[in-house]
Write a protein that holds these residues in place. Structure first.
Motif, PDB file in Angstrom:
ATOM      1  N   MET A   1       4.634  15.418   8.926  1.00  0.00           N
ATOM      2  CA  MET A   1       5.967  14.815   9.010  1.00  0.00           C
ATOM      3  C   MET A   1       6.361  14.187   7.676  1.00  0.00           C
ATOM      4  N   THR A   2       5.396  13.531   7.039  1.00  0.00           N
ATOM      5  CA  THR A   2       5.684  12.906   5.747  1.00  0.00           C
ATOM      6  C   THR A   2       6.082  13.967   4.718  1.00  0.00           C
ATOM      7  N   TYR A   3       5.334  15.062   4.705  1.00  0.00           N
ATOM      8  CA  TYR A   3       5.604  16.156   3.770  1.00  0.00           C
ATOM      9  C   TYR A   3       7.023  16.674   3.933  1.00  0.00           C
ATOM     10  N   LEU A   4       7.389  16.957   5.195  1.00  0.00           N
ATOM     11  CA  LEU A   4       8.714  17.520   5.437  1.00  0.00           C
ATOM     12  C   LEU A   4       9.821  16.533   5.054  1.00  0.00           C
ATOM     13  N   LEU A   5       9.628  15.259   5.410  1.00  0.00           N
ATOM     14  CA  LEU A   5      10.687  14.285   5.155  1.00  0.00           C
ATOM     15  C   LEU A   5      10.844  14.007   3.656  1.00  0.00           C
ATOM     16  N   ARG A   6       9.730  14.009   2.940  1.00  0.00           N
ATOM     17  CA  ARG A   6       9.854  13.835   1.487  1.00  0.00           C
ATOM     18  C   ARG A   6      10.538  15.037   0.867  1.00  0.00           C
ATOM     19  N   ALA A   7      10.216  16.235   1.400  1.00  0.00           N
ATOM     20  CA  ALA A   7      10.863  17.450   0.890  1.00  0.00           C
ATOM     21  C   ALA A   7      12.354  17.425   1.183  1.00  0.00           C
ATOM     22  N   ALA A   8      12.768  16.616   2.141  1.00  0.00           N
ATOM     23  CA  ALA A   8      14.198  16.517   2.458  1.00  0.00           C
ATOM     24  C   ALA A   8      14.853  15.413   1.637  1.00  0.00           C
ATOM     25  N   GLY A   9      14.064  14.759   0.787  1.00  0.00           N
ATOM     26  CA  GLY A   9      14.630  13.798  -0.130  1.00  0.00           C
ATOM     27  C   GLY A   9      14.488  12.353   0.281  1.00  0.00           C
ATOM     28  N   HIS A  10      13.731  12.082   1.374  1.00  0.00           N
ATOM     29  CA  HIS A  10      13.623  10.692   1.824  1.00  0.00           C
ATOM     30  C   HIS A  10      12.424  10.010   1.200  1.00  0.00           C
ATOM     31  N   GLU A  11      12.484   8.676   1.190  1.00  0.00           N
ATOM     32  CA  GLU A  11      11.316   7.900   0.815  1.00  0.00           C
ATOM     33  C   GLU A  11      10.563   7.579   2.094  1.00  0.00           C
ATOM     34  N   VAL A  12       9.256   7.822   2.087  1.00  0.00           N
ATOM     35  CA  VAL A  12       8.494   7.643   3.323  1.00  0.00           C
ATOM     36  C   VAL A  12       7.345   6.682   3.108  1.00  0.00           C
ATOM     37  N   THR A  13       7.250   5.648   3.971  1.00  0.00           N
ATOM     38  CA  THR A  13       6.093   4.772   4.028  1.00  0.00           C
ATOM     39  C   THR A  13       5.327   5.123   5.290  1.00  0.00           C
ATOM     40  N   ALA A  14       3.979   5.126   5.158  1.00  0.00           N
ATOM     41  CA  ALA A  14       3.184   5.506   6.324  1.00  0.00           C
ATOM     42  C   ALA A  14       2.292   4.363   6.772  1.00  0.00           C
ATOM     43  N   ALA A  15       2.079   4.240   8.071  1.00  0.00           N
ATOM     44  CA  ALA A  15       1.143   3.257   8.628  1.00  0.00           C
ATOM     45  C   ALA A  15       0.382   3.931   9.750  1.00  0.00           C
ATOM     46  N   VAL A  16      -0.934   3.641   9.824  1.00  0.00           N
ATOM     47  CA  VAL A  16      -1.750   4.374  10.807  1.00  0.00           C
ATOM     48  C   VAL A  16      -2.103   3.574  12.054  1.00  0.00           C
ATOM     49  N   THR A  17      -1.682   2.321  12.114  1.00  0.00           N
ATOM     50  CA  THR A  17      -1.878   1.550  13.347  1.00  0.00           C
ATOM     51  C   THR A  17      -0.602   0.788  13.655  1.00  0.00           C
ATOM     52  N   ALA A  18      -0.494   0.281  14.874  1.00  0.00           N
ATOM     53  CA  ALA A  18       0.675  -0.502  15.262  1.00  0.00           C
ATOM     54  C   ALA A  18       0.770  -1.767  14.406  1.00  0.00           C
ATOM     55  N   GLU A  19      -0.385  -2.398  14.211  1.00  0.00           N
ATOM     56  CA  GLU A  19      -0.388  -3.650  13.450  1.00  0.00           C
ATOM     57  C   GLU A  19       0.095  -3.433  12.028  1.00  0.00           C
ATOM     58  N   LEU A  20      -0.468  -2.394  11.370  1.00  0.00           N
ATOM     59  CA  LEU A  20      -0.034  -2.090  10.011  1.00  0.00           C
ATOM     60  C   LEU A  20       1.431  -1.674  10.001  1.00  0.00           C
ATOM     61  N   GLY A  21       1.832  -0.976  11.038  1.00  0.00           N
ATOM     62  CA  GLY A  21       3.211  -0.521  11.110  1.00  0.00           C
ATOM     63  C   GLY A  21       4.188  -1.686  11.191  1.00  0.00           C
ATOM     64  N   LEU A  22       3.854  -2.663  12.044  1.00  0.00           N
ATOM     65  CA  LEU A  22       4.754  -3.814  12.182  1.00  0.00           C
ATOM     66  C   LEU A  22       4.818  -4.603  10.881  1.00  0.00           C
ATOM     67  N   LYS A  23       3.684  -4.742  10.240  1.00  0.00           N
ATOM     68  CA  LYS A  23       3.629  -5.447   8.946  1.00  0.00           C
ATOM     69  C   LYS A  23       4.522  -4.734   7.937  1.00  0.00           C
ATOM     70  N   ALA A  24       4.366  -3.397   7.854  1.00  0.00           N
ATOM     71  CA  ALA A  24       5.159  -2.622   6.907  1.00  0.00           C
ATOM     72  C   ALA A  24       6.641  -2.731   7.237  1.00  0.00           C
ATOM     73  N   ALA A  25       6.962  -2.740   8.543  1.00  0.00           N
ATOM     74  CA  ALA A  25       8.374  -2.807   8.943  1.00  0.00           C
ATOM     75  C   ALA A  25       8.997  -4.102   8.440  1.00  0.00           C
ATOM     76  N   ARG A  26       8.239  -5.194   8.594  1.00  0.00           N
ATOM     77  CA  ARG A  26       8.772  -6.485   8.157  1.00  0.00           C
ATOM     78  C   ARG A  26       8.926  -6.524   6.635  1.00  0.00           C
ATOM     79  N   GLU A  27       7.964  -5.913   5.966  1.00  0.00           N
ATOM     80  CA  GLU A  27       7.999  -5.982   4.506  1.00  0.00           C
ATOM     81  C   GLU A  27       9.062  -5.106   3.893  1.00  0.00           C
TER      82      GLU A  27
END
Lengths: 489, 135
Positions: free
Chosen positions: B17-43
């Motif tokens: 998914m990251t590969y495809l979305l970057r190829a479409a021109g988006h900036e992508v941040t990835a997180a592999v757990t809910a906790e990391l995801g929520l942290k990244a969302a806030r940041e």
């Protein structure tokens, strides 16, 4: 109005419902009334002047004068012969059970002893009937007086609680109740006396009886109250419900187990779905990105080989989806919701889904619908799935020509038929095409399309919604699959 | 072009998914757990969050609830991506408050277009192109 005392007295006497017999001190009948004549079958002149013993059964005649003397010595108005079985003897010699009350009248000619005699044949018969019913009743019947003392039991009471009745009569009712409930019980009794209408006891309470040996059993109890001469008698009908409770418990356990198994099955299917789909995401996904040329351009052979991988991946996905579908149908997890289905809308929706596939192959997809709305009672999702399968098949197996979807409805049935101009189906295969994994040989193309499960699933779904699927075919001309539905009633 | 946050624990799914979305021109941040995801969302306050329903430390529904409770994040668009795809899953997700629902396996040729449909037009990307070098 001047009441003539004598007339009044005579009137009362003659109209009394009991036979009134007046007897002199030496036992001679000096007075009778009309009821005496009727009851004993004598006219009064046959009785007056006769000894009283004429009216008494021969078997007790000898004893009778003595009773008369005893009464004469202390003539208190009272019922006669408490506890004795009294009887009267009619003119024709027949006897009848009697209730007799005695009193004494002072007259200028001496004391007259008056006996009021009542024929209690009917009452005894009714009592016997009552007794009979009571003793034959399948429930234990226990009657208690207002103080809670047992005054009546039946045979089933003896059997159920293990006491002979002689041990129970006269005891407090609480002896039949588990010790743990005894303290509260008198209160319950009082509560009932306050409003004694027939009803089951202790709604919602777990009731139990206590046997002579101390063992307890679950009970169902209904209460009612009867007016007696001595006050209110509360009667309880008691039933041992041990068996019912056991059965209920078994059912509860079985249901809990079934629910548990159903949940296990559901979560298994959900995990299977998840586990099988995840690797395919990578397979289909990355062959896709490669074929899109995103990491770099491909040469012809690379592209060809990748298309093979992609194709297989999609095929595998189709099989997985069908198997999971089937597993859900077989396990009963598919819930059919019968509702009013707009057939025209459904056919339109199916057609627009399949249309691109048809056009890619250069086929025409024709919709043939009536002008008026057509509604059936069915499950939209299931019906849709069946139609997608049948129309999709038609497109898949037809190389040139058209696929026609026709909706027809009469008063009792609605049909949706899918006709293709494909190669037709061999006679020998007609029956087996609905089996799982049977594909039939109509495909001439080099790649085998389909999972082999589509028609099988459609067949299963049609069973669930009460529809029928019929096939007609002609080799070299085409095939028609018809879905037959009831109407919207 | 948007800033997207992917919360997905399976490495292949994440990579795809990251590969495809970057190829479409988006900036992508990835997180592999809910906790990391929520942290990244806030940041990083993404424009859209793509959220897997099955995470190792929480369900996607739980993450959604936490996002909606956070006053700064409760308006963020959240799309559920799941391999479950059982009947009723879509309706369940949408009624739980997800803005969108995509089933796995995703369709690589149309995935980025599907994600774009949840973005306002000024944030949408283009068709995936090989001009993006990737690494």
């Amino acid at each position: 109005m001047q009441l003539d005392a004598a007339q009044l007295a005579t009137g009362l006497l003659e109209s009394a419902p009991d036979a009134i017999v007046g007897v002199s001190a030496d036992g001679i009948i000096v007075l009778v009334n009309a009821q005496t004549e009727r009851l004993f079958g004598y006219s009064r002149h046959e009785l007056l002047g006769q000894p009283l013993e004429l009216l008494v059964p021969e078997s007790v005649r000898d004893m009778h004068p003595k009773h008369r003397e005893e009464y004469a010595a202390d003539p208190v108005p009272r019922p006669m012969g408490a506890g004795m079985e009294l009887a009267g003897r009619r003119r024709d010699g027949s006897e009848f059970p009697a209730e007799i009350s005695l009193s004494a009248i002072d007259t200028s000619d001496g004391v007259i002893i008056s006996a009021a005699v009542r024929d209690v044949t009917e009452r005894q018969r009714a009592e016997r009937k009552f007794r009979g019913l009571l003793e034959a009743a399948p429930d234990a019947i226990v009657g208690v007086d207002e103080t809670g003392v047992i005054v009546l039991v039946n045979a089933q009471t003896e059997r159920l609680f293990g006491y002979p009745r002689s041990e129970l009569l006269g005891l407090q009712l609480e002896i039949l109740i588990p010790e743990s409930a005894r303290a509260r019980h008198p209160k319950h009794r009082e509560g009932y006396l306050g409003d004694p209408h027939p009803r089951p006891m202790g709604a919602g309470m777990e009731l139990a009886g206590r046997r002579r040996d101390g063992s307890e059993f679950p009970a169902e109890i209904s209460l009612s109250a009867i007016e007696t001469e001595t006050g209110l008698m509360v009667s309880a009908a008691i039933r041992d419900v041990t068996d019912q409770k056991n059965t209920q418990q078994q059912l509860r356990e079985q249901n809990a187990e079934l629910e548990r198994l159903s949940k296990v099955k559901d979560s298994f299917l959900a995990s299977m779905s998840h586990e099988l789909r995840t690797p395919l995401n990578a397979i289909i996904g990355f062959t896709g990105t490669l074929l899109m040329g995103l990491p770099g351009p491909l040469n012809g052979e690379q592209e060809r080989q990748l298309r093979t991988v992609e194709h297989s991946g999609r095929h595998l996905l189709a099989i997985i989806n069908d198997i999971l579908d089937l597993a859900r149908i077989e396990s009963g997890a598919v819930q059919i919701q019968l509702e009013e289905v707009d057939c025209i809308a459904l056919v339109d929706s199916v057609a627009s889904t399949i249309a691109p596939l048809a056009h890619d192959k250069g086929l025409e997809l024709v919709i043939d619908i009536p002008a008026h709305p057509v509604m059936v009672k069915s499950d939209t999702r299931a019906l849709g799935q069946i139609l997608i399968n049948l129309v999709g098949n038609a497109v898949k197996f037809t190389e040139t020509g058209e696929v026609r979807v026709a909706l027809r409805s009469t008063d009792d049935t609605t049909t949706i038929s899918i006709t293709d101009t494909g190669p037709g189906i061999a006679e020998t295969e007609l029956r087996s095409i609905f089996n799982a994994f049977e594909r039939g040989s109509r495909i001439n193309s080099t790649t085998k399309e389909g999972t082999g499960l589509g028609l099988y699933i459609s067949h299963k779904l049609s069973e669930l919604v009460g529809a029928q699927i019929a096939v007609s075919t002609a080799i070299g001309v085409g095939s028609t699959f018809t879905v037959e539905l009831g109407s919207a009633d | 072009m948007a800033h997207l946050l992917m919360i997905e624990d399976h490495p292949h799914n994440l990579e795809l998914m990251t590969y495809l979305l970057r190829a479409a021109g988006h900036e992508v941040t990835a997180a592999v757990t809910a906790e990391l995801g929520l942290k990244a969302a806030r940041e990083c306050r993404p424009d859209l969050i793509v959220l897997d329903i099955q995470l190792p430390d929480a369900t996607g529904f739980e993450v959604l609830d936490l996002l909606r409770l956070d006053p700064e994040l409760h308006d963020v668009r959240v799309v559920a991506v799941t391999a479950n795809a059982m009947v009723g899953d879509r309706d369940h997700a949408l009624s739980a408050g997800f803005d969108g629902y995509l089933a796995k396996p995703i369709e690589p040729a149309t995935f980025t277009r599907a994600i774009d449909s949840f973005l306002p037009s000024e944030l949408r990307g283009h068709e995936p192109t090989p001009s993006w070098a990737g690494d």
